[in-house]
Design a protein around this motif. Structure first.
Motif, PDB file in Angstrom:
ATOM      1  N   ALA A 170      -4.586  27.051  -3.619  1.00  0.00           N
ATOM      2  CA  ALA A 170      -6.042  27.116  -3.704  1.00  0.00           C
ATOM      3  C   ALA A 170      -6.619  25.759  -4.087  1.00  0.00           C
ATOM      4  N   LYS A 171      -5.922  25.033  -4.975  1.00  0.00           N
ATOM      5  CA  LYS A 171      -6.376  23.706  -5.397  1.00  0.00           C
ATOM      6  C   LYS A 171      -6.339  22.732  -4.219  1.00  0.00           C
ATOM      7  N   GLU A 173      -6.523  23.543  -1.079  1.00  0.00           N
ATOM      8  CA  GLU A 173      -7.552  23.962  -0.138  1.00  0.00           C
ATOM      9  C   GLU A 173      -8.932  23.497  -0.591  1.00  0.00           C
ATOM     10  N   LYS A 174      -9.189  23.592  -1.896  1.00  0.00           N
ATOM     11  CA  LYS A 174     -10.473  23.160  -2.441  1.00  0.00           C
ATOM     12  C   LYS A 174     -10.671  21.662  -2.232  1.00  0.00           C
ATOM     13  N   ASN A 175      -9.634  20.868  -2.517  1.00  0.00           N
ATOM     14  CA  ASN A 175      -9.726  19.417  -2.329  1.00  0.00           C
ATOM     15  C   ASN A 175      -9.904  19.066  -0.862  1.00  0.00           C
ATOM     16  N   LYS A 177     -11.271  20.936   1.530  1.00  0.00           N
ATOM     17  CA  LYS A 177     -12.634  21.270   1.943  1.00  0.00           C
ATOM     18  C   LYS A 177     -13.632  20.267   1.366  1.00  0.00           C
ATOM     19  N   GLY A 178     -13.354  19.790   0.145  1.00  0.00           N
ATOM     20  CA  GLY A 178     -14.231  18.794  -0.456  1.00  0.00           C
ATOM     21  C   GLY A 178     -14.274  17.509   0.352  1.00  0.00           C
TER      22      GLY A 178
END
Length: 346
Positions: A170-171, A173-175, A177-178
């Motif tokens: 998840a981390k 994926e978040k980075n 997308k950022g």
């Protein structure tokens, strides 16, 4: 028994081992996040701020300030020198100061319109020095960009070690997308800059829309053929800020594209390594001390190597550093191994 085994391990390994009872080869947990969180994030909450990440962020801001300072000095000295050399420059001139700044920007951005050129031995020699200095400035910027990538990946790795597999993915994926969002924002800004440049060239420089867009395109891509350029005083004032801003955002766009590619590759590699089943061969390969059991430190090192986060050379360098710092040769680091000055501070 576990403590005795830990003492017999290598320096790096012993420092990572969690002093819990050993498990046999057949009892190695199937949840591959447990050894990592058990030995690395022991006593640390996932919500705690990462001191390494904070330090890297501070260094990134310092690097940005350094590049901005060097850029300001470079353009300031260049403007003064080209202002003094103005009589030795030929081409379409407007205002001495504006032309000097304009020439600096065009040269640094490698656009090179050719609408103002040196026309003496001294001015040509100075342009040569100024151009190579500009290349050195670009190299400095690229170096800081590489440092940024490495520190960003190190932060992601540290965060992954503090989380279970799902949280780690998840981390990532978040980075990812950022970075995609930042890339989209930069694309929109570049398009707005191109529209603004086309409008100014069409209204101030009196070019038709096709020629204006053509000039914008060859400028943003730093081709700078020179058949179309900014000729008026107002146009050059705009060009000073527009060319510099466009060059910075195009470089930022390329950096984000590179970061997206790197993160995509590393994310797939991490997911592949964390999701693969453990076989007896994997256990044998991870069992560095050949004691028929894989401890957390061995598991971590094996996973890091498979994720291509660390190499055998890196491990050897770290072990060598440990041996140098282990003054009393006890295979552990204590306050007695610290320099006297450090002990006094503590």
């Amino acid at each position: 028994m576990a403590s005795n085994d830990a003492k017999g391990k290598g320096p790096l390994q012993a420092s990572l081992v969690n002093p819990t009872p050993q498990t046999s080869m057949t009892d190695v947990p199937t949840n591959r996040s447990d050894p990592l969180t058990g030995s690395v994030s022991r006593g640390t909450s996932n919500n705690d701020p990462n001191p390494c990440s904070t330090s890297n962020s501070r260094k990134s801001h310092q690097n940005l300030k350094l590049v901005a300072l060097v850029l300001a000095v470079y353009l300031g000295l260049g403007t003064v020198c080209f202002y003094l050399l103005e009589p030795q420059m030929t081409g379409h001139k407007t205002n001495e100061i504006i032309d000097a700044v304009y020439f600096c920007i065009v040269t640094m951005a490698t656009v090179g319109y050719g609408d103002i050129v040196p026309n003496s031995v001294l001015s040509k020699l100075f342009v040569c020095v100024f151009a190579f200095a500009g290349m050195a400035l670009v190299a400095l910027g690229l170096t800081k960009a590489v440092d940024y990538f490495l520190k960003k990946q190190a932060d992601l790795l540290i965060n992954a070690l503090h989380m279970d597999q799902n949280a780690s993915e998840a981390k990532y994926e978040k980075n990812y997308k950022g970075v995609k969002y930042k890339c989209l924002v930069v694309i929109i800004i570049i398009l707005m800059l191109m529209i603004a440049g086309t409008a100014v060239l069409a209204t101030v420089e009196k070019l038709d829309l096709i020629d204006a867009f053509y000039c914008v395109s060859v400028t943003v891509t730093t081709l700078g053929y020179g058949d179309k350029s900014f000729k008026t005083e107002r146009g050059r004032i705009f060009a000073v800020f527009w060319i510099l801003t466009s060059t910075i955002f195009v470089a930022q766009f390329l950096c984000y594209i590179t970061e997206l590619h790197v993160q995509r590759g590393q994310r797939e590699l991490v997911k592949q390594v964390l999701s693969q089943k453990i076989t007896s061969k994997d256990l044998e390969a991870a069992d560095l001390d050949k004691d028929k059991s894989v401890e957390p430190a061995e598991f971590i090192l094996d996973r890091l190597k498979k994720m291509e986060k660390i190499s055998e050379d890196d491990i050897a360098d770290i072990k060598e550093e440990f041996r140098k710092r282990d003054v009393n040769k006890s295979n552990t680091l204590t306050e007695s191994d610290l320099p006297q000055s450090t002990q006094a501070e503590n």
